[in-house]
Design a protein around this motif. Structure first.
Motif, short mmCIF file in Angstrom:
data_model
loop_
_atom_site.label_atom_id
_atom_site.label_comp_id
_atom_site.label_asym_id
_atom_site.label_seq_id
_atom_site.Cartn_x
_atom_site.Cartn_y
_atom_site.Cartn_z
N SER A 221 52.00 -46.51 38.63
CA SER A 221 51.95 -47.12 39.74
C SER A 221 50.92 -46.11 40.73
O SER A 221 50.11 -46.68 41.60
CB SER A 221 53.31 -47.09 40.57
OG SER A 221 53.86 -45.80 41.02
N TRP B 214 53.47 -54.73 36.35
CA TRP B 214 54.03 -55.58 37.18
C TRP B 214 54.80 -56.66 36.28
O TRP B 214 55.87 -57.18 36.71
CB TRP B 214 52.96 -56.73 37.99
CG TRP B 214 53.76 -57.50 39.06
CD1 TRP B 214 53.94 -58.66 39.02
CD2 TRP B 214 54.34 -56.98 40.18
NE1 TRP B 214 54.56 -59.26 40.21
CE2 TRP B 214 54.85 -57.95 40.93
CE3 TRP B 214 54.61 -55.67 40.68
CZ2 TRP B 214 55.53 -58.06 42.12
CZ3 TRP B 214 55.23 -55.59 41.87
CH2 TRP B 214 55.66 -56.65 42.87
N LYS C 268 61.45 -56.70 40.63
CA LYS C 268 60.05 -56.73 41.42
C LYS C 268 60.24 -55.97 42.51
O LYS C 268 59.28 -55.24 43.23
CB LYS C 268 59.56 -58.11 41.79
CG LYS C 268 59.16 -58.84 40.58
CD LYS C 268 57.96 -58.35 39.90
CE LYS C 268 57.50 -59.13 38.82
NZ LYS C 268 57.96 -59.22 37.52
N THR C 269 61.16 -55.88 43.28
CA THR C 269 61.48 -55.05 44.51
C THR C 269 61.25 -53.62 44.20
O THR C 269 60.96 -52.96 44.99
CB THR C 269 62.87 -55.33 45.33
OG1 THR C 269 63.88 -55.29 43.98
CG2 THR C 269 62.98 -56.86 45.69
N LYS D 217 57.61 -53.03 43.74
CA LYS D 217 57.03 -52.88 45.05
C LYS D 217 57.11 -51.84 45.83
O LYS D 217 56.24 -50.98 46.22
CB LYS D 217 57.65 -54.29 45.63
CG LYS D 217 57.01 -55.62 45.18
CD LYS D 217 57.59 -56.58 46.52
CE LYS D 217 57.20 -58.11 45.99
NZ LYS D 217 57.82 -59.21 46.71
#
Length: 329
Positions: A130, A177, A218-219, A222
């Motif tokens: 990330s 992702w 996904k949270t 993110k």
């Protein structure tokens, strides 16, 4: 050999390697006297608030890194935020004398509960990915802006570089992702199930890591990206503050493309931070000479960022390792 002896030998080795890396950088820096003089000259001027603010942002910088890593290890670890912060600093200490900061993985594992080591490595991999997304995507935008304004490259060269960097950024983002899908595919292929070195079978750790990759939602991804961007811009802002401290009159908006370009180019230097500082300084000179900046001021700001964001946290991390029973992990 007893566990206590092994524990002591390991701590001594880490301390000596860390201090050796720091000593090498300071003792063998031909300009250390001039850099120190430049620092002293600005220390007694009105520039001091810039340095103070840069220093205040150092724990925030690593705080964002901790928030990111803490969010990624919550699934399997009960570490508190403060324990995770100490673990991150321990990783900084080990990374300072290992190629491409690979020791960061091992350093963080030292404070994680026994049995969760490989999961911690997997979480660190996700955090690094990330951060790399932020570095590449921010860097390619900065490089495009900076090169078009100061390097005067031919349009086809500029667009080739931009498209290559953008492709890498998008590709890495897609992998990050969709890490759950990649992990599922690798598990079906039984990736690493028969991979052995000597008598050590990697099937179990590989399976643990891939299982964790599949579990991320996904949270969580993110949140990791958000903290990576927050840390990226904090780091950029600190660099600008140090440039101002050493007398470079430039706004953050003017400086950011150059800063992003420097960080982008630095990612291609696979050396320990302590040894690669010379290369970092040369990259910085290449960029800031376009602004007509003083060479000594540029090197002082680059060296100051290294001291502030890596050396000081590494010393704290080394002290944390010394106080820790590393054999528990």
């Amino acid at each position: 050999m007893s566990k206590r002896t092994i524990n002591l030998i390991f701590k001594i080795a880490v301390a000596l390697l860390l201090l050796g890396a720091l000593y090498y950088q300071i003792a063998y820096n031909e300009r250390i006297g001039a850099l120190w003089q430049a620092f002293q000259n600005e220390l007694h001027s009105r520039q001091l608030p810039w340095l103070i603010l840069a220093g205040v942002l150092m724990p925030l910088n690593w705080g964002f890194e901790t928030l990111k890593w803490h969010a990624l290890i919550r699934r399997f670890s009960a570490l508190t935020f403060w324990q995770a912060y100490q673990s991150v600093l321990a990783g900084v200490a080990v990374s300072l004398f290992t190629p491409n900061r690979i020791g960061e993985y091992g350093g963080r594992v030292l404070l994680v509960e026994a049995g969760n080591g490989w999961r911690a490595v997997a979480a660190t991999v996700m955090g690094s990915m990330s951060q790399l997304v932020a570095l590449l995507s921010g860097g390619i935008v900065g490089l495009a802006l900076f090169a078009s304004a100061y390097f005067h490259w031919e349009s086809y060269v500029l667009w080739s570089v931009v498209l290559t960097g953008a492709s890498l950024s998008v590709g890495l983002l897609l992998v990050f992702w969709n890490i759950n899908l990649l992990a599922l595919a690798l598990m079906k292929l039984r990736f690493g199930w028969r991979f052995k070195i000597a008598r050590f079978n990697f099937a179990k750790p590989v399976k643990e890591m891939l299982t964790l990759f599949r579990a991320y939602e996904k949270t969580e991804l993110k949140r990791a990206l958000l903290f990576s961007w927050a840390r990226y811009f904090t780091y950029c802002f600190q660099y600008w503050l140090l440039l101002r401290f050493f007398g470079m009159e430039v706004t953050f908006a003017e400086a950011w493309p150059g800063i992003a370009t420097i960080f982008f180019l630095q990612t291609s230097v696979p050396l320990p931070p302590a040894i690669s500082l010379l290369a970092r300084g040369e990259i910085a000179l290449l960029v800031w000479t376009a602004f007509g900046a003083n060479e000594l001021s540029v090197l002082a700001a680059t060296f100051g960022l290294f001291i502030l964001n890596l050396c000081l946290p590494a010393l704290l991390g080394g002290w944390i390792i010394v106080k820790t029973n590393v054999l528990k992990s």
